[in-house]
Structure formats: structure tokens, C-alpha cells
Design a protein around this motif. Structure first.
Motif, PDB file in Angstrom:
ATOM      1  N   ARG A  77       0.811  -1.220   0.000  1.00  0.00           N
ATOM      2  CA  ARG A  77       0.000   0.000   0.000  1.00  0.00           C
ATOM      3  C   ARG A  77       0.851   1.280   0.000  1.00  0.00           C
ATOM      4  NH1 ARG A  77      -4.975  -0.518   4.095  1.00  0.00           N
ATOM      5  NH2 ARG A  77      -5.683   1.204   2.769  1.00  0.00           N
ATOM      6  N   PRO A  78       1.716   1.411  -0.998  1.00  0.00           N
ATOM      7  CA  PRO A  78       2.518   2.628  -1.089  1.00  0.00           C
ATOM      8  C   PRO A  78       1.663   3.836  -1.444  1.00  0.00           C
ATOM      9  CG  PRO A  78       2.765   1.337  -3.084  1.00  0.00           C
ATOM     10  CD  PRO A  78       1.953   0.505  -2.136  1.00  0.00           C
ATOM     11  N   ASP A  79       2.206   5.016  -1.181  1.00  0.00           N
ATOM     12  CA  ASP A  79       1.539   6.266  -1.528  1.00  0.00           C
ATOM     13  C   ASP A  79       1.899   6.749  -2.925  1.00  0.00           C
ATOM     14  OD1 ASP A  79       0.384   6.828   1.175  1.00  0.00           O
ATOM     15  OD2 ASP A  79       2.520   6.886   1.718  1.00  0.00           O
ATOM     16  N   TYR A  80       3.057   6.297  -3.427  1.00  0.00           N
ATOM     17  CA  TYR A  80       3.607   6.851  -4.660  1.00  0.00           C
ATOM     18  C   TYR A  80       4.604   5.829  -5.206  1.00  0.00           C
ATOM     19  CZ  TYR A  80       5.466  10.540  -7.769  1.00  0.00           C
ATOM     20  OH  TYR A  80       5.829  11.303  -8.842  1.00  0.00           O
ATOM     21  N   LEU A  81       4.815   5.855  -6.527  1.00  0.00           N
ATOM     22  CA  LEU A  81       5.747   4.917  -7.150  1.00  0.00           C
ATOM     23  C   LEU A  81       6.938   5.660  -7.753  1.00  0.00           C
ATOM     24  CD1 LEU A  81       3.260   2.499  -8.965  1.00  0.00           C
ATOM     25  CD2 LEU A  81       4.315   2.237  -6.699  1.00  0.00           C
ATOM     26  N   VAL A  82       8.091   4.998  -7.733  1.00  0.00           N
ATOM     27  CA  VAL A  82       9.331   5.549  -8.282  1.00  0.00           C
ATOM     28  C   VAL A  82       9.946   4.482  -9.170  1.00  0.00           C
ATOM     29  CG1 VAL A  82      11.513   6.701  -7.757  1.00  0.00           C
ATOM     30  CG2 VAL A  82       9.644   6.766  -6.082  1.00  0.00           C
ATOM     31  N   MET A  83      10.244   4.829 -10.401  1.00  0.00           N
ATOM     32  CA  MET A  83      10.828   3.873 -11.336  1.00  0.00           C
ATOM     33  C   MET A  83      12.340   3.893 -11.206  1.00  0.00           C
ATOM     34  SD  MET A  83      10.052   1.593 -13.491  1.00  0.00           S
ATOM     35  CE  MET A  83      10.841   0.621 -14.793  1.00  0.00           C
ATOM     36  N   GLY A  84      12.912   2.742 -10.830  1.00  0.00           N
ATOM     37  CA  GLY A  84      14.358   2.638 -10.641  1.00  0.00           C
ATOM     38  C   GLY A  84      15.068   2.034 -11.826  1.00  0.00           C
ATOM     39  N   MET A  85      14.495   2.158 -12.992  1.00  0.00           N
ATOM     40  CA  MET A  85      15.098   1.677 -14.237  1.00  0.00           C
ATOM     41  C   MET A  85      14.782   2.705 -15.300  1.00  0.00           C
ATOM     42  SD  MET A  85      14.748   0.000 -17.304  1.00  0.00           S
ATOM     43  CE  MET A  85      15.810  -1.091 -18.231  1.00  0.00           C
ATOM     44  N   SER A  86      15.796   3.179 -16.001  1.00  0.00           N
ATOM     45  CA  SER A  86      15.572   4.351 -16.845  1.00  0.00           C
ATOM     46  C   SER A  86      15.361   4.043 -18.319  1.00  0.00           C
ATOM     47  CB  SER A  86      16.745   5.332 -16.700  1.00  0.00           C
ATOM     48  OG  SER A  86      17.965   4.744 -17.113  1.00  0.00           O
ATOM     49  N   ALA A  87      15.963   2.999 -18.861  1.00  0.00           N
ATOM     50  CA  ALA A  87      15.961   2.811 -20.312  1.00  0.00           C
ATOM     51  C   ALA A  87      14.545   2.748 -20.884  1.00  0.00           C
ATOM     52  CB  ALA A  87      16.742   1.558 -20.684  1.00  0.00           C
ATOM     53  N   VAL A  88      13.653   2.003 -20.218  1.00  0.00           N
ATOM     54  CA  VAL A  88      12.297   1.855 -20.763  1.00  0.00           C
ATOM     55  C   VAL A  88      11.536   3.177 -20.771  1.00  0.00           C
ATOM     56  CG1 VAL A  88      12.092  -0.581 -20.170  1.00  0.00           C
ATOM     57  CG2 VAL A  88      11.334   1.138 -18.529  1.00  0.00           C
ATOM     58  N   THR A  89      11.980   4.147 -20.001  1.00  0.00           N
ATOM     59  CA  THR A  89      11.271   5.427 -19.952  1.00  0.00           C
ATOM     60  C   THR A  89      11.758   6.401 -21.028  1.00  0.00           C
ATOM     61  OG1 THR A  89      12.709   6.635 -18.388  1.00  0.00           O
ATOM     62  CG2 THR A  89      11.108   5.089 -17.449  1.00  0.00           C
ATOM     63  N   PHE A  90      12.764   5.994 -21.806  1.00  0.00           N
ATOM     64  CA  PHE A  90      13.249   6.811 -22.921  1.00  0.00           C
ATOM     65  C   PHE A  90      12.787   6.287 -24.281  1.00  0.00           C
ATOM     66  CE2 PHE A  90      16.461   7.983 -19.703  1.00  0.00           C
ATOM     67  CZ  PHE A  90      16.458   9.367 -19.838  1.00  0.00           C
ATOM     68  N   PHE A  91      12.348   5.047 -24.347  1.00  0.00           N
ATOM     69  CA  PHE A  91      11.955   4.457 -25.620  1.00  0.00           C
ATOM     70  C   PHE A  91      10.814   5.231 -26.274  1.00  0.00           C
ATOM     71  CE2 PHE A  91      13.839   0.068 -24.861  1.00  0.00           C
ATOM     72  CZ  PHE A  91      14.657   0.132 -25.976  1.00  0.00           C
ATOM     73  N   ASP A  92      10.941   5.441 -27.575  1.00  0.00           N
ATOM     74  CA  ASP A  92       9.892   6.070 -28.372  1.00  0.00           C
ATOM     75  C   ASP A  92       9.655   7.514 -27.967  1.00  0.00           C
ATOM     76  OD1 ASP A  92       8.145   6.040 -30.494  1.00  0.00           O
ATOM     77  OD2 ASP A  92       6.456   5.242 -29.340  1.00  0.00           O
ATOM     78  N   GLY A  93      10.702   8.165 -27.483  1.00  0.00           N
ATOM     79  CA  GLY A  93      10.646   9.593 -27.208  1.00  0.00           C
ATOM     80  C   GLY A  93       9.668   9.973 -26.117  1.00  0.00           C
ATOM     81  N   ALA A  94       9.234  11.221 -26.156  1.00  0.00           N
ATOM     82  CA  ALA A  94       8.348  11.741 -25.110  1.00  0.00           C
ATOM     83  C   ALA A  94       7.030  10.984 -25.058  1.00  0.00           C
ATOM     84  CB  ALA A  94       8.095  13.228 -25.345  1.00  0.00           C
ATOM     85  N   LYS A  95       6.506  10.605 -26.208  1.00  0.00           N
ATOM     86  CA  LYS A  95       5.221   9.892 -26.202  1.00  0.00           C
ATOM     87  C   LYS A  95       5.375   8.501 -25.587  1.00  0.00           C
ATOM     88  CE  LYS A  95       5.536   8.054 -30.948  1.00  0.00           C
ATOM     89  NZ  LYS A  95       4.890   8.044 -32.283  1.00  0.00           N
ATOM     90  N   GLY A  96       6.553   7.891 -25.742  1.00  0.00           N
ATOM     91  CA  GLY A  96       6.800   6.607 -25.098  1.00  0.00           C
ATOM     92  C   GLY A  96       6.852   6.727 -23.588  1.00  0.00           C
ATOM     93  N   ALA A  97       7.474   7.791 -23.100  1.00  0.00           N
ATOM     94  CA  ALA A  97       7.531   8.030 -21.650  1.00  0.00           C
ATOM     95  C   ALA A  97       6.129   8.241 -21.088  1.00  0.00           C
ATOM     96  CB  ALA A  97       8.419   9.237 -21.347  1.00  0.00           C
ATOM     97  N   ASP A  98       5.329   9.033 -21.802  1.00  0.00           N
ATOM     98  CA  ASP A  98       3.960   9.282 -21.346  1.00  0.00           C
ATOM     99  C   ASP A  98       3.133   7.991 -21.358  1.00  0.00           C
ATOM    100  OD1 ASP A  98       4.517  11.979 -21.013  1.00  0.00           O
ATOM    101  OD2 ASP A  98       3.690  12.562 -22.960  1.00  0.00           O
ATOM    102  N   ARG A  99       3.344   7.178 -22.380  1.00  0.00           N
ATOM    103  CA  ARG A  99       2.610   5.913 -22.469  1.00  0.00           C
ATOM    104  C   ARG A  99       2.980   4.989 -21.320  1.00  0.00           C
ATOM    105  NH1 ARG A  99       3.739   4.927 -27.380  1.00  0.00           N
ATOM    106  NH2 ARG A  99       5.583   3.643 -27.030  1.00  0.00           N
ATOM    107  N   PHE A 100       4.272   4.935 -20.976  1.00  0.00           N
ATOM    108  CA  PHE A 100       4.729   4.090 -19.865  1.00  0.00           C
ATOM    109  C   PHE A 100       4.067   4.537 -18.559  1.00  0.00           C
ATOM    110  CE2 PHE A 100       7.549   3.253 -16.308  1.00  0.00           C
ATOM    111  CZ  PHE A 100       7.768   1.886 -16.461  1.00  0.00           C
ATOM    112  N   ILE A 101       4.018   5.829 -18.313  1.00  0.00           N
ATOM    113  CA  ILE A 101       3.393   6.350 -17.097  1.00  0.00           C
ATOM    114  C   ILE A 101       1.915   5.968 -17.051  1.00  0.00           C
ATOM    115  CG2 ILE A 101       2.688   8.478 -15.921  1.00  0.00           C
ATOM    116  CD1 ILE A 101       5.381   9.686 -16.827  1.00  0.00           C
ATOM    117  N   ARG A 102       1.241   6.084 -18.185  1.00  0.00           N
ATOM    118  CA  ARG A 102      -0.184   5.720 -18.225  1.00  0.00           C
ATOM    119  C   ARG A 102      -0.383   4.246 -17.875  1.00  0.00           C
ATOM    120  NH1 ARG A 102      -0.281   8.793 -22.990  1.00  0.00           N
ATOM    121  NH2 ARG A 102      -0.273   6.879 -24.246  1.00  0.00           N
ATOM    122  N   GLN A 103       0.481   3.385 -18.403  1.00  0.00           N
ATOM    123  CA  GLN A 103       0.361   1.952 -18.129  1.00  0.00           C
ATOM    124  C   GLN A 103       0.531   1.654 -16.643  1.00  0.00           C
ATOM    125  OE1 GLN A 103       3.431   0.512 -20.756  1.00  0.00           O
ATOM    126  NE2 GLN A 103       2.034   0.255 -22.481  1.00  0.00           N
TER     127      GLN A 103
END
Length: 249
Positions: A77-103
Motif C-alpha cells: 500500500r505505497p503512496d507513490y511509485l518511483v521507477m528505478g530503471m531508466s531505459a524503458v522510460t526513454f523508448f519512443d521519445g516523449a510519447k513513449g515516456a507518457d505511455r509508460f506512465i499511463r500503463q
């Protein structure tokens, strides 16, 4: 509402590759009182003799397993999430980062700090940054994705270095001297800031020292991501020894 005894301000759920040995101690080093980090490992086979092709394939495996790690950490039951892996958040540019956050938000119902957008927020916090240099433990195929992302966000990557580490665990074995040499090679009058990506590369303390040598921002992705998580939750504590970002902004 009753609060967690140790995490009375925030419980952070952190997702990171199972091969990553740097993110967890880095985030704990920057953790202020009342905030606790709860690490959920993304199952990651340790790639050996990584190449452009196998690196990209390995990142896709990590990306595919990330949501399982999100589901796992949600049980505390965390309050917030932090992604500790960066490569997947750069794929497909800004729209890829936004898509990852939505997922991630669709699975968890929580907001999440990711390395790509955290680095952008950090560069904006410093102000006046247009031209950057990037270095990573990645292979050139991934650096191209990082360059594409920063271009989408309005920055120009003047030059970059990919250390081409031969395994996931090997990233954590890169010595500070090698990182310092990369910083010196990247710096120049045509560079406003240097950004390090790749969360298993130990860079928080070295980046803080390099800012003093160079007189310009040197952003370690672990510092940027954790800073972003703290500030997104209204936690404004200043953390000393981890760079200007956490001390001043």
C-alpha cells in the motif's frame, strides 16, 4: 488516518531490475526522515556479452515484466511509485515516456516518477539549459533513444558516450575513474549540462563533485528521479552531498 510508523510521510514503491544493485542504496542514501523505500524487483535475466541487438531485446524483457513488479509492490500500500530503471522510460521519445506512465497508473492507480521526465524537470529547474551531453552504460542503440527523447523535450544532445557494458551486473562494476573520464570527454563550452542515465551506474556522489569542478549542472539520473519523487509529494527537505538539485531546488 493512521500512518505507517516509519514511513509516516510517504511510502515509496520502487521498481527496479533484479540485476540492479545501485538504485536501492542510492535511494536510501537520499531518503529523508519519514519516507521509506520499498523495492520491488523486476525479473531480469543477467544478459552476457551485450550488443546493440541483445541490449534492446533485454530492455524489452524488462519492460514486459515491469507491471508485475508494480502489482507486487502495491501489496504494501505505497503512496507513490518511483521507477528505478531508466531505459524503458526513454523508448519512443516523449510519447513513449507518457505511455509508460499511463500503463503504470492504470495498474496501480498511483502517480510515478520516471527517469526521463525527472531529468527534464531537473534541467528545467536549473534553468538556461539548451545543449546537453549524455553518457550511459548502454549501447549506441539505446543512446539514440535517449537523444531522441531529449530532442522531443526541446534539448539538443551535442555529444554522447555509451560505455557498452557487457552485462547488466557489469554496469555496477564501472569504476568512478571511468565515469570521471567520460565527464571530462563530454564537457566543453558548447555544453550547458551533462546528464548521466542508466540507474545501475553509481554516479550520485561523483556527479555532485563534478558540478564543482565544471561549474555547470551534472545530473545523475538516480538523484533526479528521487528528487522528482520527493518534490512531487511536497517534501522539500534539502539533502546534502548529492548535488545541487537536492540541495537547492
Amino acid at each position: 488516518m493512521d500512518r505507517d510508523v516509519l514511513g509516516w510521510r510517504r511510502l515509496f514503491g520502487v521498481m527496479g531490475p533484479s540485476t540492479n544493485t545501485v538504485v536501492q542504496p542510492d535511494y536510501d542514501m537520499m531518503r529523508p526522515p519519514g519516507v521509506t523505500n520499498h523495492y520491488s524487483r523486476i525479473y531480469t535475466p543477467n544478459a552476457d556479452a551485450v550488443s546493440n541487438e541483445t541490449f534492446r531485446a533485454g530492455i524489452e524483457v524488462i519492460g514486459g515484466n515491469t507491471l508485475d513488479a508494480v502489482r507486487s509492490v502495491m501489496t504494501c500500500r505505497p503512496d507513490y511509485l518511483v521507477m528505478g530503471m531508466s531505459a524503458v522510460t526513454f523508448f519512443d521519445g516523449a510519447k513513449g515516456a507518457d505511455r509508460f506512465i499511463r500503463q503504470v497508473k492504470e495498474v496501480s492507480g498511483l502517480d510515478v516518477s520516471v527517469g526521463s521526465h525527472a531529468c527534464t524537470a531537473a534541467l528545467q529547474a536549473y534553468g538556461g539549459v539548451k545543449r546537453i551531453a549524455v553518457f550511459s552504460p548502454y549501447w549506441p542503440t539505446m543512446n539514440a533513444e535517449v537523444t531522441r527523447y531529449f530532442g522531443d523535450m526541446g534539448f539538443r544532445v551535442v555529444r554522447d558516450i555509451a560505455l557498452q557494458c557487457r552485462s547488466w551486473t557489469g554496469i555496477a562494476q564501472v569504476r568512478p575513474k571511468q565515469c570521471a573520464e567520460a565527464i571530462r570527454r563530454l564537457d566543453g563550452d558548447d555544453v550547458d549540462a551533462i546528464v548521466q542515465v542508466g540507474t545501475n551506474l553509481s554516479m550520485v556522489k561523483l556527479a555532485a563533485m563534478a558540478e564543482m569542478w565544471l561549474g555547470k549542472p551534472v545530473i545523475a539520473i538516480n538523484a533526479a528521479t528521487y528528487w522528482h519523487a520527493l518534490r512531487a509529494n511536497g517534501i522539500t527537505d534539502r539533502v546534502e552531498g548529492c548535488g545541487r538539485l537536492l540541495e537547492e531546488f
